[in-house]
Motif scaffolding. Structure first.
Motif, PDB file in Angstrom:
ATOM      1  N   PHE A  44      35.050  11.124 -23.192  1.00 29.18           N
ATOM      2  CA  PHE A  44      35.766  12.109 -23.990  1.00 29.18           C
ATOM      3  C   PHE A  44      37.251  11.786 -24.125  1.00 29.18           C
ATOM      4  CE2 PHE A  44      32.132  14.494 -22.273  1.00 29.18           C
ATOM      5  CZ  PHE A  44      31.543  14.829 -23.484  1.00 29.18           C
ATOM      6  N   GLY A  45      37.661  10.614 -23.698  1.00 28.92           N
ATOM      7  CA  GLY A  45      39.056  10.214 -23.824  1.00 28.92           C
ATOM      8  C   GLY A  45      39.756  10.100 -22.481  1.00 28.92           C
ATOM      9  N   GLY A  67      43.712  17.509 -16.054  1.00 30.00           N
ATOM     10  CA  GLY A  67      43.885  17.784 -17.474  1.00 30.00           C
ATOM     11  C   GLY A  67      43.929  16.530 -18.326  1.00 30.00           C
ATOM     12  N   ASP A  68      44.079  16.736 -19.635  1.00 35.69           N
ATOM     13  CA  ASP A  68      44.089  15.609 -20.572  1.00 35.69           C
ATOM     14  C   ASP A  68      45.376  15.560 -21.397  1.00 35.69           C
ATOM     15  OD1 ASP A  68      43.697  17.854 -22.091  1.00 35.69           O
ATOM     16  OD2 ASP A  68      41.938  17.107 -23.157  1.00 35.69           O
ATOM     17  N   GLN A  69      46.443  16.143 -20.861  1.00 35.37           N
ATOM     18  CA  GLN A  69      47.727  16.143 -21.549  1.00 35.37           C
ATOM     19  C   GLN A  69      48.488  14.848 -21.268  1.00 35.37           C
ATOM     20  OE1 GLN A  69      48.346  18.755 -23.573  1.00 35.37           O
ATOM     21  NE2 GLN A  69      46.305  19.449 -22.953  1.00 35.37           N
ATOM     22  N   LEU A  70      49.718  14.746 -21.759  1.00 35.08           N
ATOM     23  CA  LEU A  70      50.535  13.559 -21.509  1.00 35.08           C
ATOM     24  C   LEU A  70      50.938  13.437 -20.043  1.00 35.08           C
ATOM     25  CD1 LEU A  70      52.876  13.566 -24.630  1.00 35.08           C
ATOM     26  CD2 LEU A  70      50.901  12.099 -24.173  1.00 35.08           C
TER      27      LEU A  70
END
Length: 100
Positions: A44-45, A67-70
């Motif tokens: 999913f990235g 999480g998937d943030q920066l």
């Protein structure tokens, strides 16, 4: 390079998680676990993995999602070891380097 170690929690933090454990319902507790963040890639990235080398409850290694943030998302997490209570948790903080 020296890293902070997580001290044993003892009886501290019994009230550190309420309801669902979200950051809005959990007051800041005295139990803090220092962790390192690693970027990972899955189907999913990109996402963050937060690794605690020494759990303040069981002294073992735990991994949590960040999480998937920066930047990784720290905050309250439930302890994976399930030590002496269903609502035992800690606040994740990044490891800081201490000046030698």
């Amino acid at each position: 390079m020296s890293a902070r170690r997580n001290p044993p929690a003892g009886n501290q933090g019994a009230e550190d998680q309420r309801a669902s454990g979200s950051t809005t319902t959990v007051p800041r507790a005295s139990v803090i676990a220092y962790c390192r963040a690693y970027a990972a890639r899955g189907c999913f990235g990109r996402y963050w993995v937060l690794v605690i080398d020494t759990c303040p409850y069981c002294r073992r290694t735990h991994r949590h999602g960040g999480g998937d943030q920066l930047r990784p998302t720290y905050g309250h997490r439930s302890a994976h070891c399930g030590s002496t209570g269903p609502h035992r948790g800690y606040w994740l903080e990044p490891v800081t380097e201490e000046a030698a």
